[in-house]
Design a protein around this motif. Structure first.
Motif, mmCIF file in Angstrom:
data_model
loop_
_atom_site.group_PDB
_atom_site.id
_atom_site.type_symbol
_atom_site.label_atom_id
_atom_site.label_comp_id
_atom_site.label_asym_id
_atom_site.label_seq_id
_atom_site.Cartn_x
_atom_site.Cartn_y
_atom_site.Cartn_z
ATOM 1 N N LEU A 10 0.824 -1.215 0.000
ATOM 2 C CA LEU A 10 0.000 0.000 0.000
ATOM 3 C C LEU A 10 0.857 1.265 0.000
ATOM 4 O O LEU A 10 0.636 2.175 -0.811
ATOM 5 C CB LEU A 10 -0.926 0.010 1.212
ATOM 6 C CG LEU A 10 -1.727 1.300 1.407
ATOM 7 C CD1 LEU A 10 -2.754 1.480 0.303
ATOM 8 C CD2 LEU A 10 -2.403 1.307 2.766
ATOM 9 N N HIS A 11 1.827 1.343 0.889
ATOM 10 C CA HIS A 11 2.644 2.564 0.976
ATOM 11 C C HIS A 11 3.487 2.760 -0.284
ATOM 12 O O HIS A 11 3.700 3.900 -0.714
ATOM 13 C CB HIS A 11 3.501 2.544 2.245
ATOM 14 C CG HIS A 11 2.689 2.802 3.471
ATOM 15 N ND1 HIS A 11 2.672 4.026 4.111
ATOM 16 C CD2 HIS A 11 1.838 2.009 4.158
ATOM 17 C CE1 HIS A 11 1.849 3.967 5.141
ATOM 18 N NE2 HIS A 11 1.325 2.750 5.191
ATOM 19 N N THR A 12 3.930 1.668 -0.892
ATOM 20 C CA THR A 12 4.645 1.776 -2.162
ATOM 21 C C THR A 12 3.702 2.299 -3.241
ATOM 22 O O THR A 12 4.076 3.169 -4.032
ATOM 23 C CB THR A 12 5.237 0.408 -2.561
ATOM 24 O OG1 THR A 12 6.176 0.003 -1.549
ATOM 25 C CG2 THR A 12 5.929 0.470 -3.902
ATOM 26 N N ALA A 13 2.467 1.799 -3.259
ATOM 27 C CA ALA A 13 1.489 2.253 -4.253
ATOM 28 C C ALA A 13 1.139 3.728 -4.066
ATOM 29 O O ALA A 13 0.991 4.461 -5.053
ATOM 30 C CB ALA A 13 0.226 1.397 -4.169
ATOM 31 N N VAL A 14 1.017 4.179 -2.823
ATOM 32 C CA VAL A 14 0.722 5.594 -2.568
ATOM 33 C C VAL A 14 1.865 6.466 -3.100
ATOM 34 O O VAL A 14 1.628 7.463 -3.787
ATOM 35 C CB VAL A 14 0.480 5.855 -1.064
ATOM 36 C CG1 VAL A 14 0.454 7.350 -0.768
ATOM 37 C CG2 VAL A 14 -0.814 5.194 -0.605
ATOM 38 N N ASP A 15 3.097 6.091 -2.794
ATOM 39 C CA ASP A 15 4.234 6.869 -3.304
ATOM 40 C C ASP A 15 4.312 6.810 -4.825
ATOM 41 O O ASP A 15 4.619 7.814 -5.477
ATOM 42 C CB ASP A 15 5.544 6.385 -2.675
ATOM 43 C CG ASP A 15 5.729 6.908 -1.260
ATOM 44 O OD1 ASP A 15 4.932 7.760 -0.805
ATOM 45 O OD2 ASP A 15 6.693 6.457 -0.595
ATOM 46 N N ALA A 16 4.029 5.645 -5.410
ATOM 47 C CA ALA A 16 4.034 5.531 -6.874
ATOM 48 C C ALA A 16 2.988 6.473 -7.475
ATOM 49 O O ALA A 16 3.253 7.156 -8.465
ATOM 50 C CB ALA A 16 3.766 4.087 -7.289
ATOM 51 N N TYR A 17 1.826 6.522 -6.857
ATOM 52 C CA TYR A 17 0.769 7.429 -7.302
ATOM 53 C C TYR A 17 1.250 8.880 -7.223
ATOM 54 O O TYR A 17 1.103 9.650 -8.178
ATOM 55 C CB TYR A 17 -0.477 7.228 -6.426
ATOM 56 C CG TYR A 17 -1.556 8.250 -6.651
ATOM 57 C CD1 TYR A 17 -2.483 8.102 -7.676
ATOM 58 C CD2 TYR A 17 -1.643 9.374 -5.838
ATOM 59 C CE1 TYR A 17 -3.478 9.040 -7.893
ATOM 60 C CE2 TYR A 17 -2.636 10.321 -6.044
ATOM 61 C CZ TYR A 17 -3.542 10.154 -7.071
ATOM 62 O OH TYR A 17 -4.517 11.099 -7.280
ATOM 63 N N ASP A 18 1.833 9.258 -6.088
ATOM 64 C CA ASP A 18 2.306 10.630 -5.901
ATOM 65 C C ASP A 18 3.426 11.001 -6.874
ATOM 66 O O ASP A 18 3.615 12.175 -7.179
ATOM 67 C CB ASP A 18 2.775 10.839 -4.460
ATOM 68 C CG ASP A 18 1.616 10.888 -3.470
ATOM 69 O OD1 ASP A 18 0.455 11.126 -3.891
ATOM 70 O OD2 ASP A 18 1.864 10.670 -2.278
ATOM 71 N N LEU A 19 4.160 9.994 -7.352
ATOM 72 C CA LEU A 19 5.253 10.220 -8.300
ATOM 73 C C LEU A 19 4.809 10.023 -9.756
ATOM 74 O O LEU A 19 5.631 10.000 -10.660
ATOM 75 C CB LEU A 19 6.430 9.289 -7.971
ATOM 76 C CG LEU A 19 7.135 9.594 -6.656
ATOM 77 C CD1 LEU A 19 8.023 8.430 -6.225
ATOM 78 C CD2 LEU A 19 7.947 10.877 -6.767
ATOM 79 N N ASN A 20 3.505 9.856 -9.956
ATOM 80 C CA ASN A 20 2.898 9.743 -11.293
ATOM 81 C C ASN A 20 3.230 8.462 -12.053
ATOM 82 O O ASN A 20 3.282 8.460 -13.284
ATOM 83 C CB ASN A 20 3.220 10.959 -12.156
ATOM 84 C CG ASN A 20 2.492 12.183 -11.681
ATOM 85 O OD1 ASN A 20 1.318 12.108 -11.344
ATOM 86 N ND2 ASN A 20 3.179 13.302 -11.627
#
Length: 184
Positions: free
Chosen positions: A140-150
């Motif tokens: 989840l936290h990796t996915a959130v950061d991936a989202y924030d980094l486009n």
């Protein structure tokens, strides 16, 4: 998978997967072994990237926030930090391939405190396939950061597991409804 895509196998270690692991997701995580290997083998056959961001800790580290939350786990050079099952065998057989690599992470997200974003951008990767454990923590936290980094993010629901079924269901819905990730 296309050249602009990478598979991230997150924290698939004995401590998170094996019955005797310090913080295990148990049987649901053990059942992922085949799905993860199939995806990794497909990516490798397509000459894509397989990246294994792997949690590492020092026992009783007073400065690490997880020390207060969880028992010691994924301690460097321990059995608990070794990859689990078929993933361990697959990694051992493929670790000399320059497109297959494992690296240390010390926080939930594979991006936090690492050079993952730089490595991905150097390789022109813009789409991430996430598998591993725990669905509602490190994935989840990796996915959130991936989202924030486009980054475009794809979660393979037959290749992720959580500590609880409620956590699994919540995280899968969150990926899709809040992060716009594809859940396959």
């Amino acid at each position: 998978m296309a050249e602009n895509e990478a598979l991230l196998i997150i924290d698939y270690t004995n401590d998170f997967v094996h019955d005797k692991g310090a913080l295990t997701c148990g049987k649901p995580a053990q059942l992922l072994d085949g799905s993860i290997i199939d995806l990794a083998s497909q990516v490798k056959a397509d000459r894509g990237w397989v990246i294994l961001p792997t949690d590492v800790h020092t026992p009783q580290d007073p400065y690490h926030p997880e020390t207060k939350l969880f028992p010691p786990h994924n301690v460097r050079d321990s059995w608990g930090r070794e990859f689990y099952g078929k993933v361990a065998d697959w990694y051992e057989a493929n670790k000399n391939d320059p497109k297959v690599y494992m690296y240390d992470k010390t926080r939930y997200s594979a991006f936090a405190g690492t050079d993952l974003d730089i490595r991905l951008r150097e390789r022109k990767i813009d789409t991430l396939h996430l598998v591993g454990v725990c669905t509602d923590i490190c994935v989840l936290h990796t996915a959130v950061d991936a989202y924030d980094l486009n980054y475009q993010t794809i979660i393979h629901k037959n290749a992720v597991a959580a500590l609880t079924q409620a956590g699994q269901e919540w995280a899968l819905a969150h990926f899709e409804n809040v992060l716009g990730a594809a859940v396959l």
